[in-house]
Design a protein around this motif. Structure first.
Motif, PDB file in Angstrom:
ATOM      1  N   VAL A 147       0.843  -1.189   0.000  1.00 43.64           N
ATOM      2  CA  VAL A 147       0.000   0.000   0.000  1.00 43.64           C
ATOM      3  C   VAL A 147       0.880   1.241   0.000  1.00 43.64           C
ATOM      4  N   GLY A 148       0.632   2.172  -0.932  1.00 43.00           N
ATOM      5  CA  GLY A 148       1.323   3.446  -0.923  1.00 43.00           C
ATOM      6  C   GLY A 148       2.760   3.421  -1.370  1.00 43.00           C
ATOM      7  N   VAL A 149       3.171   2.443  -2.172  1.00 47.18           N
ATOM      8  CA  VAL A 149       4.557   2.368  -2.644  1.00 47.18           C
ATOM      9  C   VAL A 149       4.690   3.128  -3.955  1.00 47.18           C
ATOM     10  N   ALA A 150       5.756   3.925  -4.076  1.00 47.23           N
ATOM     11  CA  ALA A 150       6.035   4.651  -5.318  1.00 47.23           C
ATOM     12  C   ALA A 150       7.477   4.401  -5.733  1.00 47.23           C
ATOM     13  N   ILE A 151       7.686   4.096  -7.013  1.00 49.95           N
ATOM     14  CA  ILE A 151       9.034   3.972  -7.570  1.00 49.95           C
ATOM     15  C   ILE A 151       9.327   5.246  -8.347  1.00 49.95           C
ATOM     16  N   GLY A 168       0.799  10.379  -4.768  1.00 48.96           N
ATOM     17  CA  GLY A 168       1.757   9.427  -4.211  1.00 48.96           C
ATOM     18  C   GLY A 168       1.625   9.345  -2.709  1.00 48.96           C
ATOM     19  N   PRO A 169       2.402   8.477  -2.066  1.00 50.69           N
ATOM     20  CA  PRO A 169       2.275   8.259  -0.620  1.00 50.69           C
ATOM     21  C   PRO A 169       2.604   9.491   0.209  1.00 50.69           C
ATOM     22  N   TRP A 170       3.363  10.434  -0.356  1.00 44.62           N
ATOM     23  CA  TRP A 170       3.718  11.664   0.366  1.00 44.62           C
ATOM     24  C   TRP A 170       2.495  12.502   0.702  1.00 44.62           C
ATOM     25  N   GLN A 171       1.369  12.243   0.043  1.00 45.84           N
ATOM     26  CA  GLN A 171       0.143  12.973   0.356  1.00 45.84           C
ATOM     27  C   GLN A 171      -0.594  12.397   1.557  1.00 45.84           C
ATOM     28  N   ASP A 172      -0.264  11.171   1.926  1.00 46.50           N
ATOM     29  CA  ASP A 172      -0.984  10.499   3.011  1.00 46.50           C
ATOM     30  C   ASP A 172      -0.139  10.219   4.250  1.00 46.50           C
ATOM     31  N   PHE A 173       1.181  10.309   4.132  1.00 46.37           N
ATOM     32  CA  PHE A 173       2.062   9.944   5.242  1.00 46.37           C
ATOM     33  C   PHE A 173       3.079  11.044   5.493  1.00 46.37           C
TER      34      PHE A 173
END
Length: 328
Positions: A147-151, A168-173
């Motif tokens: 969940v929430g992985v970005a390459i 990307g995950p930077w918006q949620d974590f």
């Protein structure tokens, strides 16, 4: 076969994590398998009244089919410890450590388990500069199922540096784990606790149509081909099983675990890296542990009963000997 007496098992599933739907599918499979073996099953879709519902059910044992927070991070484990109810899978301390990818790395590296490099970064930092040379991976520290992985690559559409409005995950974590991207092949190895000790179930290679083994590929039929056993050199398979067993033992996992790898086959043994150890692997029709169990000569219900038997050996050996209430 485990030779389990007939038990009353509460299957805890669902909840409110990102992996709710997967957990419901795992829980249904587990409950159906237990009922097929003659056990009495109470199915509980976890909500805020879960403690009261468990107390009213008074099961012999809980099968924890939850994925993610709070079912996999020690919260539910602590509640069940306080209630004195036996439960499957890992306990509180192991769950707290294993769901945290960076903490897992710190615990296992001194035991010779290889991980990619990397560090924890504030999400706000990545809008100013890349935390690592591209390509690299950004992932939440404590989410499962990719969940929430970005390459992040030179030609990715995130921008350079990453744009604040990029999805990307930077918006949620607030914080993310940044690691170098390891090219190569996706491998995974399951470990099952038995009366004779921890058993490595073999190695599966995950061949995907495009991208990487993310949440969609894991749980969408046809998106990933499972090659089980993996067609890899025997020494690489042996290393995967060795690292999976080491992780299971050092972290204190119980019941079942699954350790995921990336392998750069151009580098041989030096190209094998552990990504994470999952203390509550999925039990859906597309999940890896049941498939590896079949390859080891165990059907789905055998695997489920083995996990239950381990919980009873740990918490309530009298019930394993025939003291369950079954259909009483």
């Amino acid at each position: 076969m485990t030779g389990l007496p007939k038990l009353h098992v509460a299957v805890l599933m669902g909840g409110w994590a990102n992996e709710r739907e997967v957990s419901l599918t795992s829980g249904k499979g587990v409950a159906d398998a237990l009922e097929s073996r003659g056990h009495r099953v109470t199915r509980i879709d976890m909500d805020r009244q879960v403690a009261a519902r468990l107390a009213a059910a008074a099961p012999d044992v809980v099968f924890n089919a939850l994925h993610g927070v709070p079912g996999e991070d020690g919260s539910v484990q602590g509640m069940l410890d306080l209630m004195g109810i036996p439960y499957t899978h890992s306990g509180l301390a192991t769950s707290v450590i294993a769901i945290d990818k960076q903490l897992t790395k710190l615990v296992l590296q001194p035991h010779g388990v290889p991980f990619p490099g990397g560090r924890i970064v504030k999400s706000a930092e990545i809008f100013e500069r890349d935390p690592l040379p591209r390509p690299y991976v950004l992932k939440p520290v404590n989410e499962g199922s990719s969940v929430g992985v970005a390459i992040v690559t030179d030609d990715s559409n995130y921008g350079n540096p990453i744009a604040r409005n990029a999805i990307g995950p930077w918006q949620d974590f607030v914080e993310l784990l940044a690691e170098p991207f390891i090219k190569g092949r996706e491998l995974t190895a399951g470990v099952l606790d038995t009366a004779e000790g921890a058993l490595a179930l073999g190695v599966t290679e995950l061949v995907i149509e495009s991208g990487f083994y993310d949440y969609e590929h894991k749980y969408t039929d046809g998106r990933t081909v499972h090659v089980c056993p993996a067609q890899i050199p025997p020494q690489i398979a042996a290393l995967c099983e060795h690292y999976a067993l080491t992780a299971h033992r050092v972290l204190g996992c119980r019941g079942v675990s699954r350790t995921d790898f990336r392998w750069d086959d151009e580098l041989g043994e030096d190209g094998l890296f552990v990504l994470e150890t999952n203390t509550q692997p999925g039990m859906t029709p597309l999940s890896l542990v049941p498939e590896q169990g079949r390859n080891a000569g165990m059907d789905y219900a055998d695997v489920v009963e083995a996990i239950v038997a381990d919980a009873l050996r740990r918490y309530a050996p009298d019930k394993l000997a025939g003291g369950g209430d079954g259909h009483d």
